[in-house]
Design an enzyme around this catalytic site. Sequence first.
Site, mmCIF file in Angstrom:
data_model
loop_
_atom_site.group_PDB
_atom_site.id
_atom_site.type_symbol
_atom_site.label_atom_id
_atom_site.label_comp_id
_atom_site.label_asym_id
_atom_site.label_seq_id
_atom_site.Cartn_x
_atom_site.Cartn_y
_atom_site.Cartn_z
ATOM 1 C CG ASP A 36 139.899 40.731 60.468
ATOM 2 O OD1 ASP A 36 139.685 39.549 60.171
ATOM 3 O OD2 ASP A 36 140.771 41.074 61.291
ATOM 4 C CG ASP A 176 144.687 37.996 61.828
ATOM 5 O OD1 ASP A 176 144.100 39.059 62.096
ATOM 6 O OD2 ASP A 176 144.422 37.305 60.828
HETATM 7 C C1 DX5 Z 1 144.050 40.491 57.657
HETATM 8 C C2 DX5 Z 1 142.911 39.707 58.214
HETATM 9 C C3 DX5 Z 1 142.959 38.204 57.862
HETATM 10 C C4 DX5 Z 1 141.856 37.422 58.523
HETATM 11 C C5 DX5 Z 1 142.181 35.952 58.625
HETATM 12 O O1 DX5 Z 1 144.351 40.229 56.415
HETATM 13 O O2 DX5 Z 1 143.010 39.891 59.594
HETATM 14 O O3 DX5 Z 1 144.211 37.730 58.278
HETATM 15 O O4 DX5 Z 1 141.628 37.863 59.783
HETATM 16 O O5 DX5 Z 1 142.250 35.469 57.356
HETATM 17 P P1 DX5 Z 1 142.458 33.904 57.014
HETATM 18 O O6 DX5 Z 1 142.235 33.119 58.283
HETATM 19 O O7 DX5 Z 1 141.408 33.618 55.993
HETATM 20 O O8 DX5 Z 1 143.850 33.800 56.524
#
Ligand code: DX5
Length: 221
Positions: A36, A176
């Site tokens: 990310d 995601d």
């Molecule tokens: C954007 C990021 C998050 C991350 C996943 O905010 O892309 O969404 O990848 O986060 P979790 O799985 O902790 O919600």
Amino acid sequence: MKQGKIAPSILAADFLRLGEEIAAAEAGGADRIQLDVMDGVFVPNISFGIPIVQATRRATTLPLEAHLMIVQPERYLADFANAGADTIIVHQEVSPHLDRTLHAIKELGKKAGVAINPSTPVAMLSEVIELLDLALVMTVNPGFGGQRFIPGTLHKIRQLRQILDERNPACEIEVDGGIDEATIRAAYDAGATVFVAGTAVFGHPEGAAEGVRGLLEILHR
Ligand code: DX5
């Protein structure tokens, strides 16, 4: 039966032990690793860039997805490709020349993905559907891990799956944000097959391998 795949997001990993964390996620059955990348402009947070992609490339043979939560992503495609990304995901919201950008990713020999935020309609992808290897439906507002899944995004997954079944069946739908053992099944049933999970994997009390295994177990019940 469609196979669900887990893409652990290293955003939630312990960066002091990044190699071990990635290895654990892989041992648990992760299909790919998601990186990310955040610039503090497109999203209100700064995460990491090329050096972490290069380090992750050295840590695993799993495919790497670079999720570019940055403005002007077209400026950095070759950098992320050369750093080891196998799939490059740009946001529709910051890509006025999305057709050109997707072609540029493919010309680098990488898979092309586009992400849409919760407030962005699926219709914004209609002119590039055939170009996509992956479509990422954000199930949180991007910028931070550990947020709550937005159930209102489920209809977008269903809508997108219908369009893809007609026009580009090979394109994966990835989700995601807030994906955990309580939310993954609803996203799967709506038509997603790739699940980005950060907190649910790297925040799992028994470690990342168990985090991945727990999610896969629910998918393949
Ligand atoms: C954007 C990021 C998050 C991350 C996943 O905010 O892309 O969404 O990848 O986060 P979790 O799985 O902790 O919600």
